[in-house]
Design a protein around this motif. Structure first.
Motif, PDB file in Angstrom:
ATOM      1  N   ILE A   1      35.862  36.782  36.297  1.00  0.00           N
ATOM      2  CA  ILE A   1      36.029  37.478  37.576  1.00  0.00           C
ATOM      3  C   ILE A   1      37.511  37.730  37.836  1.00  0.00           C
ATOM      4  O   ILE A   1      37.907  38.834  38.211  1.00  0.00           O
ATOM      5  CB  ILE A   1      35.390  36.670  38.722  1.00  0.00           C
ATOM      6  CG1 ILE A   1      33.864  36.640  38.561  1.00  0.00           C
ATOM      7  CG2 ILE A   1      35.775  37.254  40.079  1.00  0.00           C
ATOM      8  CD1 ILE A   1      33.155  35.633  39.457  1.00  0.00           C
ATOM      9  N   ILE A   2      38.336  36.722  37.608  1.00  0.00           N
ATOM     10  CA  ILE A   2      39.771  36.859  37.851  1.00  0.00           C
ATOM     11  C   ILE A   2      40.374  37.932  36.936  1.00  0.00           C
ATOM     12  O   ILE A   2      41.148  38.782  37.384  1.00  0.00           O
ATOM     13  CB  ILE A   2      40.494  35.500  37.685  1.00  0.00           C
ATOM     14  CG1 ILE A   2      40.084  34.556  38.819  1.00  0.00           C
ATOM     15  CG2 ILE A   2      42.009  35.672  37.639  1.00  0.00           C
ATOM     16  CD1 ILE A   2      40.534  33.116  38.633  1.00  0.00           C
ATOM     17  N   GLU A   3      40.000  37.905  35.666  1.00  0.00           N
ATOM     18  CA  GLU A   3      40.519  38.908  34.717  1.00  0.00           C
ATOM     19  C   GLU A   3      40.085  40.310  35.124  1.00  0.00           C
ATOM     20  O   GLU A   3      40.898  41.239  35.144  1.00  0.00           O
ATOM     21  CB  GLU A   3      40.024  38.599  33.289  1.00  0.00           C
ATOM     22  CG  GLU A   3      40.599  37.339  32.688  1.00  0.00           C
ATOM     23  CD  GLU A   3      42.018  37.493  32.197  1.00  0.00           C
ATOM     24  OE1 GLU A   3      42.467  38.634  31.938  1.00  0.00           O
ATOM     25  OE2 GLU A   3      42.705  36.464  32.076  1.00  0.00           O
ATOM     26  N   ALA A   4      38.808  40.485  35.441  1.00  0.00           N
ATOM     27  CA  ALA A   4      38.303  41.801  35.842  1.00  0.00           C
ATOM     28  C   ALA A   4      38.941  42.258  37.144  1.00  0.00           C
ATOM     29  O   ALA A   4      39.323  43.427  37.290  1.00  0.00           O
ATOM     30  CB  ALA A   4      36.783  41.754  35.979  1.00  0.00           C
ATOM     31  N   ALA A   5      39.078  41.342  38.085  1.00  0.00           N
ATOM     32  CA  ALA A   5      39.681  41.686  39.373  1.00  0.00           C
ATOM     33  C   ALA A   5      41.129  42.131  39.190  1.00  0.00           C
ATOM     34  O   ALA A   5      41.586  43.063  39.865  1.00  0.00           O
ATOM     35  CB  ALA A   5      39.609  40.494  40.326  1.00  0.00           C
ATOM     36  N   GLY A   6      41.840  41.489  38.276  1.00  0.00           N
ATOM     37  CA  GLY A   6      43.222  41.883  38.012  1.00  0.00           C
ATOM     38  C   GLY A   6      43.315  43.334  37.597  1.00  0.00           C
ATOM     39  O   GLY A   6      44.196  44.076  38.067  1.00  0.00           O
ATOM     40  N   VAL A   7      42.424  43.762  36.741  1.00  0.00           N
ATOM     41  CA  VAL A   7      42.408  45.153  36.284  1.00  0.00           C
ATOM     42  C   VAL A   7      42.081  46.093  37.440  1.00  0.00           C
ATOM     43  O   VAL A   7      42.731  47.121  37.634  1.00  0.00           O
ATOM     44  CB  VAL A   7      41.390  45.336  35.128  1.00  0.00           C
ATOM     45  CG1 VAL A   7      41.227  46.803  34.768  1.00  0.00           C
ATOM     46  CG2 VAL A   7      41.817  44.512  33.921  1.00  0.00           C
ATOM     47  N   VAL A   8      41.097  45.718  38.240  1.00  0.00           N
ATOM     48  CA  VAL A   8      40.671  46.563  39.364  1.00  0.00           C
ATOM     49  C   VAL A   8      41.780  46.667  40.420  1.00  0.00           C
ATOM     50  O   VAL A   8      42.087  47.765  40.892  1.00  0.00           O
ATOM     51  CB  VAL A   8      39.359  46.038  39.991  1.00  0.00           C
ATOM     52  CG1 VAL A   8      38.982  46.831  41.230  1.00  0.00           C
ATOM     53  CG2 VAL A   8      38.228  46.088  38.977  1.00  0.00           C
ATOM     54  N   PHE A   9      42.365  45.534  40.784  1.00  0.00           N
ATOM     55  CA  PHE A   9      43.453  45.565  41.771  1.00  0.00           C
ATOM     56  C   PHE A   9      44.618  46.401  41.267  1.00  0.00           C
ATOM     57  O   PHE A   9      45.235  47.140  42.026  1.00  0.00           O
ATOM     58  CB  PHE A   9      43.947  44.150  42.102  1.00  0.00           C
ATOM     59  CG  PHE A   9      43.074  43.384  43.037  1.00  0.00           C
ATOM     60  CD1 PHE A   9      42.729  43.892  44.288  1.00  0.00           C
ATOM     61  CD2 PHE A   9      42.597  42.119  42.683  1.00  0.00           C
ATOM     62  CE1 PHE A   9      41.945  43.159  45.164  1.00  0.00           C
ATOM     63  CE2 PHE A   9      41.814  41.388  43.554  1.00  0.00           C
ATOM     64  CZ  PHE A   9      41.473  41.906  44.797  1.00  0.00           C
TER      65      PHE A   9
ATOM     66  N   ASP B   1      32.559  44.864  45.709  1.00  0.00           N
ATOM     67  CA  ASP B   1      31.617  45.562  44.825  1.00  0.00           C
ATOM     68  C   ASP B   1      32.322  46.036  43.556  1.00  0.00           C
ATOM     69  O   ASP B   1      31.774  45.920  42.456  1.00  0.00           O
ATOM     70  CB  ASP B   1      30.987  46.760  45.544  1.00  0.00           C
ATOM     71  CG  ASP B   1      29.948  46.360  46.573  1.00  0.00           C
ATOM     72  OD1 ASP B   1      29.216  45.370  46.335  1.00  0.00           O
ATOM     73  OD2 ASP B   1      29.860  47.037  47.619  1.00  0.00           O
ATOM     74  N   ASP B   2      33.527  46.578  43.709  1.00  0.00           N
ATOM     75  CA  ASP B   2      34.305  47.035  42.546  1.00  0.00           C
ATOM     76  C   ASP B   2      34.569  45.874  41.584  1.00  0.00           C
ATOM     77  O   ASP B   2      34.441  46.021  40.367  1.00  0.00           O
ATOM     78  CB  ASP B   2      35.662  47.610  42.985  1.00  0.00           C
ATOM     79  CG  ASP B   2      35.559  48.856  43.842  1.00  0.00           C
ATOM     80  OD1 ASP B   2      34.575  49.611  43.695  1.00  0.00           O
ATOM     81  OD2 ASP B   2      36.487  49.073  44.653  1.00  0.00           O
ATOM     82  N   ILE B   3      34.958  44.738  42.149  1.00  0.00           N
ATOM     83  CA  ILE B   3      35.272  43.565  41.329  1.00  0.00           C
ATOM     84  C   ILE B   3      34.020  43.060  40.626  1.00  0.00           C
ATOM     85  O   ILE B   3      34.048  42.763  39.423  1.00  0.00           O
ATOM     86  CB  ILE B   3      35.909  42.457  42.191  1.00  0.00           C
ATOM     87  CG1 ILE B   3      37.254  42.934  42.758  1.00  0.00           C
ATOM     88  CG2 ILE B   3      36.100  41.177  41.372  1.00  0.00           C
ATOM     89  CD1 ILE B   3      37.819  42.055  43.859  1.00  0.00           C
ATOM     90  N   ALA B   4      32.904  42.970  41.357  1.00  0.00           N
ATOM     91  CA  ALA B   4      31.644  42.502  40.770  1.00  0.00           C
ATOM     92  C   ALA B   4      31.219  43.413  39.623  1.00  0.00           C
ATOM     93  O   ALA B   4      30.833  42.935  38.544  1.00  0.00           O
ATOM     94  CB  ALA B   4      30.552  42.436  41.836  1.00  0.00           C
ATOM     95  N   TYR B   5      31.309  44.709  39.840  1.00  0.00           N
ATOM     96  CA  TYR B   5      30.929  45.674  38.805  1.00  0.00           C
ATOM     97  C   TYR B   5      31.810  45.506  37.563  1.00  0.00           C
ATOM     98  O   TYR B   5      31.315  45.450  36.442  1.00  0.00           O
ATOM     99  CB  TYR B   5      31.024  47.103  39.351  1.00  0.00           C
ATOM    100  CG  TYR B   5      30.647  48.148  38.339  1.00  0.00           C
ATOM    101  CD1 TYR B   5      29.316  48.395  38.034  1.00  0.00           C
ATOM    102  CD2 TYR B   5      31.633  48.872  37.668  1.00  0.00           C
ATOM    103  CE1 TYR B   5      28.972  49.356  37.088  1.00  0.00           C
ATOM    104  CE2 TYR B   5      31.304  49.821  36.726  1.00  0.00           C
ATOM    105  CZ  TYR B   5      29.968  50.061  36.435  1.00  0.00           C
ATOM    106  OH  TYR B   5      29.628  50.994  35.487  1.00  0.00           O
ATOM    107  N   ALA B   6      33.121  45.419  37.770  1.00  0.00           N
ATOM    108  CA  ALA B   6      34.051  45.281  36.644  1.00  0.00           C
ATOM    109  C   ALA B   6      33.828  43.976  35.878  1.00  0.00           C
ATOM    110  O   ALA B   6      33.998  43.927  34.661  1.00  0.00           O
ATOM    111  CB  ALA B   6      35.497  45.356  37.136  1.00  0.00           C
ATOM    112  N   ALA B   7      33.439  42.925  36.591  1.00  0.00           N
ATOM    113  CA  ALA B   7      33.210  41.625  35.955  1.00  0.00           C
ATOM    114  C   ALA B   7      31.831  41.527  35.334  1.00  0.00           C
ATOM    115  O   ALA B   7      31.547  40.566  34.612  1.00  0.00           O
ATOM    116  CB  ALA B   7      33.397  40.508  36.978  1.00  0.00           C
ATOM    117  N   GLY B   8      30.972  42.492  35.635  1.00  0.00           N
ATOM    118  CA  GLY B   8      29.603  42.435  35.126  1.00  0.00           C
ATOM    119  C   GLY B   8      28.795  41.328  35.786  1.00  0.00           C
ATOM    120  O   GLY B   8      27.923  40.719  35.176  1.00  0.00           O
TER     121      GLY B   8
END
Length: 191
Positions: free
Chosen positions: A9-17, A28-35
């Motif tokens: 989640i942290i890795e995916a959120a970093g990309v999204v942010f 929702d964006d973070i959840a989607y990116a993290a799968g």
């Protein structure tokens, strides 16, 4: 397994942010990116601010580890300081969420950002101070107020961040200017 999910989640959120910025990013964006399902995010984090704080802490930890790997080798203190400055400033040019947290005025309205800024500033002053202390112990530097000099060096670096962030193609030139400032600290401007 849970730590791995949190890390994902942290890795995916970093990309999204980094892509959308703090303001536009949603859970929702973070959840989607993290799968992951949104409920997985709320298992680990209360809100978007906590996710961002974790992302910034993660990036700061990686930067500190990278700097430590460079300065914990046997070389003169001046070279350790140059390594520190070069790694730090190049990372800030690459932007990332840590640079955003430390420089974005919009984010300054959030209390957790002030905590991040203060914690990271303290870490940096300690790292610079340790290099200076080592230089004094090895008779590479004159005895000085290490905390004052560490704060002065950090202030110089912070002063260069905005030009670096807005003129990312001038990285090498800006790092050279910072190295000149380091030379002034160590050798003065008198001939």
């Amino acid at each position: 397994m849970r730590a791995n999910s949190k890390e994902q989640i942290i890795e995916a959120a970093g990309v999204v942010f980094e892509r959308y910025g703090f303001k536009k990013t949603t859970m929702d964006d973070i959840a989607y990116a993290a799968g992951k399902g949104k409920s997985s995010l709320y298992y680990y984090f209360k809100n978007k601010e906590e996710v961002f704080e974790a992302v910034v802490a993660h990036e700061a930890e990686h930067l500190v580890n990278e700097i430590n790997a460079s300065i914990n080798v046997s070389k003169p203190a001046v070279e350790k300081l140059r390594s520190y400055v070069n790694i730090r400033m190049k990372r800030f040019v690459q932007r990332g969420n840590l640079a955003t947290a430390l420089n974005d005025n919009f984010l300054a309205t959030f209390s957790f950002i002030e905590k991040i800024r203060n914690n990271y500033r303290d870490i940096e002053i300690d790292m610079i101070g340790e290099i200076i202390k080592e230089g004094i112990e090895k008779n590479e530097f004159k005895p000085v107020d290490t905390n004052f000099i560490a704060e002065a060096i950090l202030t110089c670096m912070i002063g260069f961040e905005v030009p670096l962030l807005t003129k990312s193609n001038a990285t090498d030139e800006s790092v050279e200017k910072i190295n000149n400032v380091i030379d002034m600290f160590f050798y003065g401007i008198c001939t």
